[in-house]
Design an enzyme around this catalytic site. Sequence first.
Site, PDB file in Angstrom:
ATOM      1  N   LYS A 159      47.058  43.287  47.918  1.00 43.59           N
ATOM      2  CA  LYS A 159      45.619  43.023  48.118  1.00 43.59           C
ATOM      3  C   LYS A 159      45.456  42.077  49.309  1.00 43.59           C
ATOM      4  CE  LYS A 159      41.628  41.378  45.429  1.00 43.59           C
ATOM      5  NZ  LYS A 159      41.207  40.847  44.132  1.00 43.59           N
TER       6      LYS A 159
ATOM      7  N   SER B 269      37.451  43.090  41.998  1.00 37.84           N
ATOM      8  CA  SER B 269      37.549  43.088  43.427  1.00 37.84           C
ATOM      9  C   SER B 269      38.825  43.725  43.957  1.00 37.84           C
ATOM     10  CB  SER B 269      37.440  41.663  43.958  1.00 37.84           C
ATOM     11  OG  SER B 269      38.446  40.876  43.404  1.00 37.84           O
TER      12      SER B 269
ATOM     13  N   SER C 156      39.051  41.050  37.977  1.00 42.48           N
ATOM     14  CA  SER C 156      39.218  41.828  39.202  1.00 42.48           C
ATOM     15  C   SER C 156      40.429  42.736  39.262  1.00 42.48           C
ATOM     16  CB  SER C 156      39.274  40.879  40.399  1.00 42.48           C
ATOM     17  OG  SER C 156      38.034  40.223  40.509  1.00 42.48           O
TER      18      SER C 156
END
Lengths: 503, 488
Positions: free
Chosen positions: A35, A116, A140
């Site tokens: 990420k 996210s 997330s």
Amino acid sequence: ISEKDSVQKLAEQSGKRIRDGRKRSPLDGIPIAIKDNFCTSELKTTCASTMLKDFQPPFNATVVELLINAGAIILGKTNMDEFGMGSETIHSHFGETRNPYNTQDLKNGARIAGGSSGGSAASVASGMCFAALGSDTGGSVRLPASYCGVVGFKPSYGRCSRWGLVAYANSLDTVGILARTVEDTRLLYNVLFTYDEKDTTSIPSEIFQQDSHVPICTDSLNNIRVGVPERISVFYCFNGVVKLTGKLLMVVINGYFNRSFDEPVSYFVSELDTTIVTLWKKAIDYLNHRGATIIPVSCPSTQYALPAYYILAPAEASSNLARYDGIRYGSRCDNVTETDETLYAATRDEGFGEEVKRRIILGTYTLTEGSYSDCFLQAQKVRQLIKKDFDAIFAKANPLNGLQHTDKAPDGVDVLITPVTISTAPKITEVTNVERRNAVEAYVNDVMTIPASLAGIPAISIPFGISPKDGYPIGLQLLAQYGDEQRLLHVASVLEEGSDINT
Amino acid sequence: MAQKHGLYHERFEAVIGLEIHAQINSKSKLFSSSSASFNKPVSSNVSVIDAAFPGTIPKLNKKCVDLAVATAFALSGEVQRISSFDRKHYFYPDLPAGYQITQHYAPLSVGGQIRLSSLDGLDFEKVIRIKQLQLEQDTGKSIRDVRPGMTFVDLNRAGIGLMEIVTEPDIRSPIEAGLVVRKLQALMRALGSSDGNMEEGSLRCDVNVSVHEPDKTFGVRCEIKNLNSIKFLVSAIDAEIQRQIQDICRGVSIVQETRGYDVSSSRTYRLREKETAPDYRYMPESDLPQLILSEDYLRRVKDSLPELPDDTKKRLIKQYNLSLNDVSTLLGESGGIEYFEKVAAAGRNPQHVVNWITHELWGRLNSREIRFQDNPVSTEQLGSLIDCVIDNTISGRTGKDILNQMIDGDNRSAFEIVEASGLRQLSDPDELSKICMTIIKRFPQQVESIRSGNKNTFQWLVGQVMRETKGKANPALVHKTLSDLILK
């Protein structure tokens, strides 16, 4: 994306090691995506923000370093909601990430991947990589995993090092793992959960005691007690929660966006989707069938978790993002010729997206002298109550409380089972239609995942079924006591076997 | 010795409080391992943590805690078993993270006192209460006068550990305030917790001043900042007290504000208005767990405290029979006591040693702008020099010349220098007699003049003998010899 040549070279080196019998770890040669809020010295680390669009850190995050040392190959950095703020992966400098579950929908009627860590979930779900790193602050990792049909694991807070993970809310941020199966998840977890002295919130391994009762190899749940929050619809007391959150947040948000706040707050869902409830019940039956004892439990404070989170996380965010001024790194606004004061404002106005700005203002408000006691301190107290709720339910004592016993309390449970999301992945057109919704509605999506974040306990989302309405995956969440990952993963691997989804 | 301050204009009493920031004398910064040393090239001691890079986490430096705890104990403070860190938010170019890590809600130590007495130069006893001592980060430095319209930022200082010490408003005169600061300096230097140097910036003092009529409530206070010496501190407080009294007598009310001190006009001036105190949005620092100090640890620190200044003063006065003034001067220089005691240890006369150190050595170092820390003259060297002068091997004047040589880099002992350059004082009575006779024969008129009672000419004749011997003759002996020869 990593350079093709260097990836190829790394793959060759790994292949050689394996042939020579010098395999570094089970992850040697395995492609992993990261990420984009984990610092990587070889690749840009943008956090999906205009502010850091060209930023290349001078160091690697510890977890990235651990993966590299284990021989894993970093394929590239994945898209996310800016700085971790969002549950959709639409708030990104680079645009939205679409849910790859049903490829036919991608052009027309595409759905969000969730956030996210949407990019990480999508890359695993689409087969681009073996597994991916994500970060979980309020859900997330678990939420996009549920939307995309993969496993999303959030270990206990402090298990994995946060050194190099760009902070959104430092008392909540946790390194998380997305993979296709529980076994794959374990492979990564084993490499990552080490104490790091550079991270002062990293917990030394002595704190985590291994419970000798945990049956790692058997595939039955004979000694396992699974808790189900009683009064399903009341557990996540929906309307109440949203109204409460809404009241607190609307004053600031409406003020900021110049909208009147006497119009009634409208929600796009008012209840937990019935297909999810059905699947939840099915999973409970399955676990029972596999030998677990099902116990109803009660968590009275959890209904306040969502508003507490949306006070605490934006407050910490407003603080953690204060450093982005373009002076020492990151983008700086070019047009300013006057004094410092305007430079900061212009840089930050340009560099941050709408959602980030919203949360910074919200967080700043709750920290001001007038609101600190009413908002921030109250939320902290609620957080403590939520932790106490969980400590009261679980059989295993919380090692952070200093009690060291492995005896089971007679009526405690080992894991909890709950839904992850309130619906399947929404369509992109629904979530980006600004007139129809307001910001608070989006926050409601985190209602299932937030309690575990506030308490810091480990949680995992397992893809369990497909919605008959739209054909999109639905995940279910297991929670365990702080430090009890092994038991959690054990139950998770059993639950996985009952899943309708082929991954 | 300073006396108790009476009322100003027989009406007003001054009320003064101090807020002191002392840089902690640790090798590394408070939350990162970069060097805390002073005067290095711009922004060379900056780590990713100091520059607030994304993904970084602060890590508490134990040494800073040790030194702060020791300081707290030396101030008789109550060191808290549990204290915590908070973020103080504001935007400024020299504050990389947009917040400073400090201890707002639960400081390291609470309470304590500084006791002033005759040992400090106050002719009555006075206790100044300490409100608290806390740990916090220093900011970087903003430099504005290099290029107009631009602010340059040097981050070397960013993140260095500070002890913030706040006193209660117990101080009643500028002199007392100066003594409090001096005492704190001496204390921290004795502990090694800070250099406490206002000129170098390792000690910063802000003062709060107000006036009132006794038995009435305290008046509105003003803060004075940017004072970089004790002398200016004292003058500034005095100027501010006068200003406030003047205004009150004219019927003008005092506005709460922050002021600076202009040395050339000896007046304070407004820096900015403190109309509303800024809202720093204090929030707990979630990256740092609570600081928990065990009873064991606290006992160890307390037991290993070195001798504190008051005790040092008492001991030196008693042990070496020195005056308070001399002892205070020695204490006033970091490392002064140790140096003195080493030189005096070999059984030398302490008064001689003190004089040579404080008058001769320090005077010369000062004029060459060499810090005592960088003093090239070793204790053995100075000791040998003092020995040579005392036993008349060389004259005092020669001794001073040799000292100059030593400061300029000669690292030989005095004996070696004397032997090598033949500077040995001429003390042989026969040889001196011969030389004196020569001079007497050379200047018969002056001898006559002396015999008729002219003392000045006698001195002049002594001078001639000294010239003849190139300054090497023992002056006292010359005096005696000449006197004997002429007047007998």
